[in-house]
Write a protein that holds these residues in place. Structure first.
Motif, PDB file in Angstrom:
ATOM      1  N   HIS A  66      64.092   7.586  51.166  1.00 34.38           N
ATOM      2  CA  HIS A  66      64.373   8.687  52.090  1.00 34.38           C
ATOM      3  C   HIS A  66      63.502   9.890  51.704  1.00 34.38           C
ATOM      4  O   HIS A  66      63.271  10.130  50.513  1.00 34.38           O
ATOM      5  CB  HIS A  66      65.861   9.034  51.953  1.00 34.38           C
ATOM      6  N   GLU A  95      64.775   3.558  54.542  1.00 31.65           N
ATOM      7  CA  GLU A  95      64.475   4.600  55.485  1.00 31.65           C
ATOM      8  C   GLU A  95      63.441   5.533  54.886  1.00 31.65           C
ATOM      9  O   GLU A  95      63.567   5.986  53.746  1.00 31.65           O
ATOM     10  CB  GLU A  95      65.794   5.289  55.870  1.00 31.65           C
ATOM     11  N   HIS A 131      63.123   8.111  59.615  1.00 33.07           N
ATOM     12  CA  HIS A 131      63.967   9.304  59.673  1.00 33.07           C
ATOM     13  C   HIS A 131      63.068  10.520  59.914  1.00 33.07           C
ATOM     14  O   HIS A 131      62.061  10.686  59.242  1.00 33.07           O
ATOM     15  CB  HIS A 131      64.707   9.431  58.336  1.00 33.07           C
ATOM     16  N   HIS A 156      65.399   6.171  63.632  1.00 37.37           N
ATOM     17  CA  HIS A 156      66.851   6.038  63.513  1.00 37.37           C
ATOM     18  C   HIS A 156      67.524   7.386  63.711  1.00 37.37           C
ATOM     19  O   HIS A 156      66.917   8.431  63.527  1.00 37.37           O
ATOM     20  CB  HIS A 156      67.199   5.366  62.165  1.00 37.37           C
TER      21      HIS A 156
HETATM   22 ZN   LIG Z   1      68.336   9.277  58.229  1.00 33.87          ZN
END
Ligand SMILES: [Zn+2]
Length: 264
Positions: A66, A95, A131, A156
Motif C-alpha cells: 500500500h 494493493e 489504490h 479499487h
Molecule cells: Zn485502498
C-alpha cells in the motif's frame, strides 16, 4: 441464492484475528463464496498467502505494498512480491498506487514503489489492484506509461464522480464499488457515476473491516466492523442506482471478477 466474490477484504489484520472462521462462514452463508484477501505490505501479503492455504478455493490473495508503507519498499519487498507473483493463489499485484491524503510515505517513495509493482505485474502477466487517493494526476500519468504492458487493472474503492470514472474507463480500468455507495451524503457522486460504468467493467468489494455501509438496518456483530457477508447489501444498493435487477448485477460482477482474476 446468488453468488458473489468480494474482491477486497483485509482479513489479515487484528480486527479479524479472533473470529475469522465465523466471518468466512457468515459470508459463505449468503453466497459470498470467494474472497480476495488484500496484501498491504510484505508481512500482510505473506499472511494473506498463508490464509489461502487454509481456505483453498475460498480465499485468494494479492501481493503488494500500500502507498502508506512505500517508505519501506526495498529490494527485499521486490524479491518477495516477485516470488509471490508465481504462487497459484496469488491472483493480482497490489494493493499499490498513490495516496497523498496524509503522505504517510513520501510522494517520491510512493511513485517509485508503484512503478516497481507495475513492472512486477507486467513481468508475470498478473492483473493489478490499485489504490488512489488525492493523487489523481500523478496516478494517471504513471498508469498511462505502464498501461500497454499490463493485462487488467482495477481501481479499487472507487468513490468519485462521473468525470474521473471516464478517465479510468478510457485507460480500460475496472472499477471496484464499495459500501461508499450506501452513504446518502458522501456517496452521491458515486451513485450517479455507476450509471455510466459499462457492465463489463464493474466489480464489488466490501474493503472490510473498513467502510461499513451507513444504511444498515441491522448492525453486524462487531458494530463498527465491516464484513464480507455485507457484499450482497452493497450489490443491492448499486443495482438500484444503476436501475437494473440485483440478480443481473450479481451475475455481471461475478463474470467480471472471474475473468479479471482468472478464477475458474
Ligand atoms: Zn485502498
Amino acid at each position: 441464492m446468488m453468488s458473489y466474490i468480494d474482491i477486497g477484504v483485509n482479513l489479515t489484520g487484528s480486527a479479524f484475528r479472533h473470529d475469522l472462521a465465523d466471518v468466512i462462514a457468515r459470508a459463505q452463508a449468503v453466497g459470498v463464496g470467494q474472497m480476495i484477501v488484500t496484501g498491504t505490505d510484505v508481512e500482510h501479503s505473506q499472511q494473506a498467502s498463508e490464509l489461502c492455504l487454509q481456505y483453498p478455493g475460498v480465499l485468494y490473495a494479492t501481493a503488494g505494498m500500500h502507498p502508506h508503507h512505500a517508505d519501506n519498499f526495498d529490494q527485499i519487498a521486490t524479491d518477495v512480491f516477485r516470488e509471490f507473483a508465481g504462487l497459484p493463489h496469488v491472483v493480482a499485484i497490489g494493493e499499490c498506487g498513490l495516496d497523498y491524503n496524509r503522505n504517510y510515505s513520501s510522494p517520491q517513495a510512493q511513485r517509485s514503489a508503484f512503478e516497481i509493482q507495475l513492472e512486477i505485474a507486467a513481468e508475470h502477466g498478473l492483473p493489478v489492484f490499485l489504490h488512489q487517493r488525492d493523487a489523481h494526476d500523478d496516478f494517471v500519468a504513471i498508469l498511462q506509461n505502464f498501461r500497454a504492458t499490463l493485462v487488467d487493472v482495477v481501481v479499487h474503492c472507487f468513490t468519485e464522480g462521473e468525470a474521473l470514472a471516464h478517465e479510468y474507463l478510457e485507460l480500460d480500468c475496472y472499477l471496484g464499488i464499495t459500501g461508499w455507495i450506501c452513504d446518502e451524503r458522501r456517496g452521491r457522486a458515486l451513485q450517479q457515476a455507476v450509471k455510466c460504468i459499462p457492465s463489463d467493467k464493474l466489480m464489488l468489494e466490501t474493503d472490510a473491516p473498513y467502510l461499513l455501509p451507513r444504511d444498515l438496518k441491522q448492525l453486524p456483530v462487531d458494530k463498527r466492523r465491516n464484513e464480507p457477508y455485507l457484499l450482497p447489501h452493497i450489490a443491492k444498493t448499486t443495482a438500484a442506482c444503476m436501475g437494473i435487477a440485483e440478480e443481473q448485477l450479481a451475475q455481471i460482477a461475478l463474470q467480471n471478477t472471474k475473468r479479471f482474476f482468472r478464477l475458474d
